[in-house]
Design a protein around this motif. Sequence first.
Motif, PDB file in Angstrom:
ATOM      1  N   ASP A  26      -3.870  27.434  -9.404  1.00  0.00           N
ATOM      2  CA  ASP A  26      -3.841  26.763 -11.417  1.00  0.00           C
ATOM      3  C   ASP A  26      -4.574  27.920 -11.720  1.00  0.00           C
ATOM      4  O   ASP A  26      -5.767  28.291 -11.097  1.00  0.00           O
ATOM      5  N   PRO A  27      -4.394  29.253 -12.520  1.00  0.00           N
ATOM      6  CA  PRO A  27      -4.768  30.610 -13.023  1.00  0.00           C
ATOM      7  C   PRO A  27      -6.185  29.726 -13.608  1.00  0.00           C
ATOM      8  O   PRO A  27      -7.568  30.352 -12.983  1.00  0.00           O
ATOM      9  N   ASP A  28      -6.528  28.647 -14.199  1.00  0.00           N
ATOM     10  CA  ASP A  28      -7.934  28.050 -14.544  1.00  0.00           C
ATOM     11  C   ASP A  28      -8.869  28.262 -13.619  1.00  0.00           C
ATOM     12  O   ASP A  28      -9.327  28.390 -13.503  1.00  0.00           O
ATOM     13  N   TYR A  29      -8.053  27.028 -13.322  1.00  0.00           N
ATOM     14  CA  TYR A  29      -9.237  26.820 -12.326  1.00  0.00           C
ATOM     15  C   TYR A  29      -9.378  27.480 -10.722  1.00  0.00           C
ATOM     16  O   TYR A  29     -10.499  27.410 -10.420  1.00  0.00           O
ATOM     17  N   ALA A  30      -8.435  28.508 -10.299  1.00  0.00           N
ATOM     18  CA  ALA A  30      -8.465  29.415  -9.728  1.00  0.00           C
ATOM     19  C   ALA A  30      -9.805  30.538 -10.503  1.00  0.00           C
ATOM     20  O   ALA A  30     -10.714  31.113 -10.135  1.00  0.00           O
ATOM     21  N   ALA A  31      -9.865  30.907 -11.906  1.00  0.00           N
ATOM     22  CA  ALA A  31     -11.387  31.671 -12.592  1.00  0.00           C
ATOM     23  C   ALA A  31     -12.391  30.122 -12.409  1.00  0.00           C
ATOM     24  O   ALA A  31     -13.733  31.155 -12.441  1.00  0.00           O
ATOM     25  N   ALA A  32     -12.410  29.590 -12.975  1.00  0.00           N
ATOM     26  CA  ALA A  32     -13.350  28.816 -12.509  1.00  0.00           C
ATOM     27  C   ALA A  32     -13.745  28.491 -11.792  1.00  0.00           C
ATOM     28  O   ALA A  32     -15.198  28.656 -11.342  1.00  0.00           O
ATOM     29  N   GLN A  77     -11.209  15.849  -7.730  1.00  0.00           N
ATOM     30  CA  GLN A  77     -12.161  17.929  -7.353  1.00  0.00           C
ATOM     31  C   GLN A  77     -12.490  18.064  -9.366  1.00  0.00           C
ATOM     32  O   GLN A  77     -13.584  18.913  -9.291  1.00  0.00           O
ATOM     33  N   LEU A  78     -11.284  18.208  -9.502  1.00  0.00           N
ATOM     34  CA  LEU A  78     -11.222  19.339 -10.910  1.00  0.00           C
ATOM     35  C   LEU A  78     -12.649  18.002 -12.074  1.00  0.00           C
ATOM     36  O   LEU A  78     -13.313  18.463 -12.016  1.00  0.00           O
ATOM     37  N   HIS A  79     -13.011  16.512 -11.695  1.00  0.00           N
ATOM     38  CA  HIS A  79     -13.801  16.068 -12.561  1.00  0.00           C
ATOM     39  C   HIS A  79     -15.237  15.936 -11.846  1.00  0.00           C
ATOM     40  O   HIS A  79     -16.297  16.600 -12.548  1.00  0.00           O
ATOM     41  N   ASN A  80     -15.265  16.392 -10.165  1.00  0.00           N
ATOM     42  CA  ASN A  80     -16.139  16.849  -9.523  1.00  0.00           C
ATOM     43  C   ASN A  80     -16.833  17.808 -10.505  1.00  0.00           C
ATOM     44  O   ASN A  80     -18.096  17.708 -10.436  1.00  0.00           O
ATOM     45  N   ASP A  81     -16.055  19.101 -10.770  1.00  0.00           N
ATOM     46  CA  ASP A  81     -16.425  20.476 -10.906  1.00  0.00           C
ATOM     47  C   ASP A  81     -16.991  20.237 -12.140  1.00  0.00           C
ATOM     48  O   ASP A  81     -17.916  20.719 -12.665  1.00  0.00           O
ATOM     49  N   ALA A 136     -20.051  11.327 -17.307  1.00  0.00           N
ATOM     50  CA  ALA A 136     -18.480  10.558 -17.465  1.00  0.00           C
ATOM     51  C   ALA A 136     -17.438  11.733 -16.099  1.00  0.00           C
ATOM     52  O   ALA A 136     -16.743  10.213 -15.706  1.00  0.00           O
ATOM     53  N   HIS A 137     -18.390  12.304 -15.847  1.00  0.00           N
ATOM     54  CA  HIS A 137     -17.202  13.541 -14.790  1.00  0.00           C
ATOM     55  C   HIS A 137     -17.055  12.554 -13.869  1.00  0.00           C
ATOM     56  O   HIS A 137     -16.549  12.740 -12.698  1.00  0.00           O
ATOM     57  N   TYR A 138     -18.574  12.573 -13.365  1.00  0.00           N
ATOM     58  CA  TYR A 138     -18.469  12.478 -11.539  1.00  0.00           C
ATOM     59  C   TYR A 138     -18.274  10.868 -11.902  1.00  0.00           C
ATOM     60  O   TYR A 138     -17.371  10.860 -10.125  1.00  0.00           O
ATOM     61  N   PRO A 190     -15.000  25.813 -19.837  1.00  0.00           N
ATOM     62  CA  PRO A 190     -13.937  26.081 -20.443  1.00  0.00           C
ATOM     63  C   PRO A 190     -12.257  26.236 -19.664  1.00  0.00           C
ATOM     64  O   PRO A 190     -10.940  25.396 -20.365  1.00  0.00           O
ATOM     65  N   LEU A 191     -12.798  26.889 -18.528  1.00  0.00           N
ATOM     66  CA  LEU A 191     -12.031  27.085 -17.745  1.00  0.00           C
ATOM     67  C   LEU A 191     -11.447  25.675 -17.246  1.00  0.00           C
ATOM     68  O   LEU A 191     -10.130  25.848 -17.190  1.00  0.00           O
ATOM     69  N   LEU A 192     -12.333  24.787 -16.511  1.00  0.00           N
ATOM     70  CA  LEU A 192     -12.431  23.512 -15.734  1.00  0.00           C
ATOM     71  C   LEU A 192     -11.522  22.599 -16.845  1.00  0.00           C
ATOM     72  O   LEU A 192     -10.691  22.497 -16.554  1.00  0.00           O
ATOM     73  N   GLU A 193     -12.301  22.662 -18.392  1.00  0.00           N
ATOM     74  CA  GLU A 193     -11.367  21.851 -19.411  1.00  0.00           C
ATOM     75  C   GLU A 193      -9.818  22.705 -19.656  1.00  0.00           C
ATOM     76  O   GLU A 193      -9.285  21.377 -19.517  1.00  0.00           O
ATOM     77  N   ALA A 194      -9.715  23.422 -19.840  1.00  0.00           N
ATOM     78  CA  ALA A 194      -8.339  24.035 -20.164  1.00  0.00           C
ATOM     79  C   ALA A 194      -7.820  23.315 -18.671  1.00  0.00           C
ATOM     80  O   ALA A 194      -6.104  22.460 -18.789  1.00  0.00           O
ATOM     81  N   ALA A 195      -7.627  23.455 -17.679  1.00  0.00           N
ATOM     82  CA  ALA A 195      -6.953  22.890 -15.979  1.00  0.00           C
ATOM     83  C   ALA A 195      -6.714  21.621 -16.188  1.00  0.00           C
ATOM     84  O   ALA A 195      -5.874  20.880 -15.580  1.00  0.00           O
ATOM     85  N   LEU A 196      -7.752  20.883 -16.743  1.00  0.00           N
ATOM     86  CA  LEU A 196      -8.204  19.859 -16.464  1.00  0.00           C
ATOM     87  C   LEU A 196      -6.657  18.985 -17.236  1.00  0.00           C
ATOM     88  O   LEU A 196      -5.931  18.018 -17.252  1.00  0.00           O
ATOM     89  N   LYS A 197      -6.207  19.881 -18.732  1.00  0.00           N
ATOM     90  CA  LYS A 197      -5.218  19.021 -19.533  1.00  0.00           C
ATOM     91  C   LYS A 197      -4.160  19.181 -18.528  1.00  0.00           C
ATOM     92  O   LYS A 197      -2.707  18.187 -19.100  1.00  0.00           O
ATOM     93  N   ARG A 198      -3.873  19.349 -17.070  1.00  0.00           N
ATOM     94  CA  ARG A 198      -2.694  19.444 -16.789  1.00  0.00           C
ATOM     95  C   ARG A 198      -2.426  19.357 -15.570  1.00  0.00           C
ATOM     96  O   ARG A 198      -2.227  18.495 -14.679  1.00  0.00           O
TER      97      ARG A 198
END
Length: 157
Positions: A35-41, A69-73, A89-91, A55-63
Amino acid sequence: MSPRRLVLLAGCALLTRPLAAAPSEDGAEEALAADPDYAAASAALKAQDFARALPLLEAALKRFPDSAQLHNDLGYSHRKLGQLPPAFAHYKRALALDPRHRGAHEYIGEAYLMVGDVASAEQHLEALRAICVLGCEELQELQAAIAAHRRRAAARP
């Protein structure tokens, strides 16, 4: 051939067949990594630019709303920015999705130390001891963080 021998041969055939693989989330992890947002994050996290990563992680979270792993990040980024309520909350979400997520156990333990809750940090240390039977980096890191926290607390007048 006798029925008994047929049953025995069928049983042997079943024992020699490879077992079905457990369901894997490799595909989901690969999709997240691509995912480009996750890669940039991820690049921003490596550069310790947590404000850019968030904000990049939050954009990836929509998908990828169910990616531990995303919530951990996300938790890590929030924690590094001093935003502890969303970090917790994310952990917690990461651990609900994957109770054996070593990184989430380590990082939530470190977040608990930031708020002075050593007992909760130690619970996650115990979880890591159960997960990392032969030891792991996350276990060593949380152990060191708890020891350092105790040294600082003992040095205070």
